[in-house]
Design a protein around this motif. Sequence first.
Motif, PDB file in Angstrom:
ATOM      1  N   HIS A 228       5.239  13.160  14.951  1.00 59.84           N
ATOM      2  CA  HIS A 228       4.787  11.768  14.905  1.00 59.84           C
ATOM      3  C   HIS A 228       3.555  11.455  15.764  1.00 59.84           C
ATOM      4  N   PRO A 229       3.450  11.920  17.018  1.00 61.48           N
ATOM      5  CA  PRO A 229       2.261  11.564  17.801  1.00 61.48           C
ATOM      6  C   PRO A 229       0.955  12.053  17.188  1.00 61.48           C
ATOM      7  N   LEU A 230       1.030  13.107  16.373  1.00 56.34           N
ATOM      8  CA  LEU A 230      -0.174  13.703  15.795  1.00 56.34           C
ATOM      9  C   LEU A 230      -0.438  13.224  14.370  1.00 56.34           C
ATOM     10  N   MET A 231       0.608  12.808  13.678  1.00 54.01           N
ATOM     11  CA  MET A 231       0.475  12.245  12.324  1.00 54.01           C
ATOM     12  C   MET A 231       1.373  11.014  12.223  1.00 54.01           C
ATOM     13  N   PRO A 232       0.962   9.903  12.802  1.00 49.77           N
ATOM     14  CA  PRO A 232       1.867   8.757  12.927  1.00 49.77           C
ATOM     15  C   PRO A 232       2.232   8.071  11.616  1.00 49.77           C
ATOM     16  N   PHE A 233       1.329   8.045  10.648  1.00 53.03           N
ATOM     17  CA  PHE A 233       1.570   7.226   9.456  1.00 53.03           C
ATOM     18  C   PHE A 233       2.506   7.894   8.453  1.00 53.03           C
ATOM     19  N   VAL A 234       2.222   9.145   8.095  1.00 46.80           N
ATOM     20  CA  VAL A 234       3.068   9.810   7.101  1.00 46.80           C
ATOM     21  C   VAL A 234       4.466  10.063   7.671  1.00 46.80           C
ATOM     22  N   THR A 235       4.558  10.353   8.980  1.00 44.71           N
ATOM     23  CA  THR A 235       5.871  10.600   9.571  1.00 44.71           C
ATOM     24  C   THR A 235       6.712   9.322   9.600  1.00 44.71           C
ATOM     25  N   GLU A 236       6.091   8.177   9.898  1.00 48.60           N
ATOM     26  CA  GLU A 236       6.828   6.902   9.871  1.00 48.60           C
ATOM     27  C   GLU A 236       7.348   6.617   8.463  1.00 48.60           C
ATOM     28  N   GLU A 237       6.473   6.806   7.480  1.00 46.42           N
ATOM     29  CA  GLU A 237       6.852   6.525   6.094  1.00 46.42           C
ATOM     30  C   GLU A 237       8.024   7.398   5.656  1.00 46.42           C
ATOM     31  N   LEU A 238       7.975   8.684   5.990  1.00 42.22           N
ATOM     32  CA  LEU A 238       9.034   9.602   5.580  1.00 42.22           C
ATOM     33  C   LEU A 238      10.309   9.379   6.380  1.00 42.22           C
ATOM     34  N   TRP A 239      10.168   9.116   7.667  1.00 44.12           N
ATOM     35  CA  TRP A 239      11.352   8.925   8.519  1.00 44.12           C
ATOM     36  C   TRP A 239      12.140   7.695   8.090  1.00 44.12           C
ATOM     37  N   GLN A 240      11.441   6.673   7.619  1.00 38.27           N
ATOM     38  CA  GLN A 240      12.124   5.457   7.168  1.00 38.27           C
ATOM     39  C   GLN A 240      13.008   5.726   5.948  1.00 38.27           C
ATOM     40  N   ARG A 241      12.735   6.792   5.238  1.00 40.32           N
ATOM     41  CA  ARG A 241      13.521   7.128   4.049  1.00 40.32           C
ATOM     42  C   ARG A 241      14.768   7.953   4.388  1.00 40.32           C
ATOM     43  N   LEU A 242      14.870   8.432   5.621  1.00 40.77           N
ATOM     44  CA  LEU A 242      16.033   9.216   6.024  1.00 40.77           C
ATOM     45  C   LEU A 242      17.195   8.297   6.388  1.00 40.77           C
ATOM     46  N   PRO A 243      18.424   8.730   6.091  1.00 41.83           N
ATOM     47  CA  PRO A 243      19.580   7.980   6.606  1.00 41.83           C
ATOM     48  C   PRO A 243      19.650   8.133   8.127  1.00 41.83           C
ATOM     49  N   ARG A 244      20.384   7.251   8.805  1.00 39.47           N
ATOM     50  CA  ARG A 244      20.482   7.261  10.268  1.00 39.47           C
ATOM     51  C   ARG A 244      21.847   7.778  10.716  1.00 39.47           C
ATOM     52  N   ARG A 245      21.837   8.426  11.858  1.00 45.43           N
ATOM     53  CA  ARG A 245      23.101   8.784  12.487  1.00 45.43           C
ATOM     54  C   ARG A 245      23.762   7.515  13.024  1.00 45.43           C
ATOM     55  N   ALA A 246      25.068   7.534  13.090  1.00 46.89           N
ATOM     56  CA  ALA A 246      25.802   6.355  13.562  1.00 46.89           C
ATOM     57  C   ALA A 246      25.456   6.009  15.001  1.00 46.89           C
ATOM     58  N   SER A 247      25.017   7.006  15.772  1.00 50.09           N
ATOM     59  CA  SER A 247      24.702   6.774  17.188  1.00 50.09           C
ATOM     60  C   SER A 247      23.279   6.275  17.397  1.00 50.09           C
ATOM     61  N   GLU A 248      22.505   6.096  16.314  1.00 51.80           N
ATOM     62  CA  GLU A 248      21.097   5.704  16.450  1.00 51.80           C
ATOM     63  C   GLU A 248      20.804   4.471  15.590  1.00 51.80           C
ATOM     64  N   ASN A 249      20.016   3.562  16.146  1.00 52.86           N
ATOM     65  CA  ASN A 249      19.659   2.356  15.387  1.00 52.86           C
ATOM     66  C   ASN A 249      18.215   1.925  15.616  1.00 52.86           C
ATOM     67  N   GLU A 250      17.354   2.853  16.023  1.00 47.57           N
ATOM     68  CA  GLU A 250      15.951   2.505  16.252  1.00 47.57           C
ATOM     69  C   GLU A 250      15.306   2.084  14.929  1.00 47.57           C
ATOM     70  N   PRO A 251      14.548   0.998  14.938  1.00 48.24           N
ATOM     71  CA  PRO A 251      13.921   0.527  13.702  1.00 48.24           C
ATOM     72  C   PRO A 251      12.667   1.309  13.317  1.00 48.24           C
ATOM     73  N   SER A 252      12.116   2.094  14.245  1.00 47.13           N
ATOM     74  CA  SER A 252      10.869   2.817  13.968  1.00 47.13           C
ATOM     75  C   SER A 252      10.886   4.166  14.665  1.00 47.13           C
ATOM     76  N   ILE A 253      10.241   5.128  14.037  1.00 45.76           N
ATOM     77  CA  ILE A 253      10.141   6.463  14.654  1.00 45.76           C
ATOM     78  C   ILE A 253       9.325   6.407  15.932  1.00 45.76           C
ATOM     79  N   SER A 254       8.442   5.406  16.035  1.00 50.44           N
ATOM     80  CA  SER A 254       7.568   5.314  17.210  1.00 50.44           C
ATOM     81  C   SER A 254       8.333   5.008  18.486  1.00 50.44           C
ATOM     82  N   ILE A 255       9.546   4.467  18.375  1.00 52.49           N
ATOM     83  CA  ILE A 255      10.350   4.200  19.568  1.00 52.49           C
ATOM     84  C   ILE A 255      11.631   5.038  19.591  1.00 52.49           C
ATOM     85  N   ALA A 256      11.776   5.929  18.616  1.00 59.77           N
ATOM     86  CA  ALA A 256      12.925   6.846  18.616  1.00 59.77           C
ATOM     87  C   ALA A 256      12.708   7.912  19.680  1.00 59.77           C
ATOM     88  N   ALA A 257      13.788   8.469  20.197  1.00 63.73           N
ATOM     89  CA  ALA A 257      13.694   9.480  21.254  1.00 63.73           C
ATOM     90  C   ALA A 257      12.921  10.699  20.766  1.00 63.73           C
TER      91      ALA A 257
END
Length: 433
Positions: A228-257
């Motif tokens: 993500h730090p090196l390709m922020p746009f395509v990674t955000e777009e693709l990450w939003q299409r992934l399902p989330r683990r029950a232990s995670e609820n970050e709305p954006s990859i930019s603030i995910a661990a």
Amino acid sequence: MLGMHLTGKVPFAKVFCHAMIRDANGRKMSKSLGNVIDPIDVIQGISLDDLHAKLESGNLDPREVSKAKEGQVKDFPEGIPECGTDALRFALCAYPLASSDIKLDIQRVDGYRKFCNKLWNATRFALMKLGDDFVPQAEAQLTGRESLAELWILHRLNVAIRDVNAALADMNFMVATTAIYGFWLNELCDIFIEYIKPVTAPGANPEACSSAQQTLYTCLDQGLRMLHPLMPFVTEELWQRLPRRASENEPSISIAAYPEPRSDYENAKAESDFKFVMDIATAGRSLAAAYNIVAKSEFYISNSSDASYALTSSLSEGIVTMISGCQSVTVLRSGEAIPAGCVVSSVGDEVAIHLLVRGKVDIGQEISKIEDKISKVEQLKDGAVKRTQVPKYETVVPQSVREANASKISNYDAEIEVLQNSIKEFLVLKDGE
């Protein structure tokens, strides 16, 4: 000063100073040379005619405009392709840190655009393999049901995460891009995703399929975060299409661990064992290429120990996917007969892979090809030998050069021996027809 005024502190604790960006030929960018690269043109793309139009709308002398147009025709004969922000950002980070200049090659940027496409297609394909009803585990923990291929890819993911974290801490962006690119392209896309196709196909073992899906999800999730730090746009777009683990609820990859290395993913044995399997597949591909069998190739793997049989038999379906055009892989126990009409390549002391060639190749034609290769190698060897026969060779020529020449001659001898053995194998096949 504005930052100091608004926040009361210096806005940046660290500032990274990059090298001067020049054109692909190392020339300083100049309007009169027509080699100025506008980042917007790289991101959005521009035709050669529009590049010319930009020159004409400027304040260059007409004679310089003509010269600049010639430069543009030479450097960008088909204009600049639309590469996108992510590809340009990644390309700039991929240049060596210690270099005094960055020779910006648009073809290289375009290559990273294709890498973005690969990410997109691989992730979309992986999402199809996961299915609409896939639910990731609450935590990315090992279950103990992982196959060797899964343990290998998790180990390689961990290695990439470790290398990228260390590189980013040192601001060595070239090392970071190399590690990420290698993991995504060479390991996740080219090997693991291809390898698990039969495991995740309809009718496959449900437990093995579920385990492979969980591992695939972990690699996608962590791989996108790592990139993500090196390709922020395509990674955000693709990450939003992934399902989330029950232990995670970050709305954006930019603030995910951001990924951190994990000790439970370290597995040197899995890496060693899976590399052995890849060596078998590589030997199989080499045999198929050597005998020009590009489709419906049939392989047999002979084993001299129960341990090697257990390893190769458990992974035979994956080996099929790793050899292009492979129709079948049959694993044989120690002492089991190998079909007549096979050629062989050894992989270590306990395993050999055999390719059935009888009835599939023109033996006379193949022998002729090999004889031509031998002739060419012998010419190269003769040239190398002549270089060692100059007067005072042992005293005048540096030792490093003499050692290099000796190594070349030895390699030529070994290559000739291999080719001559191939002819013998073909002759045996011909006699058996």
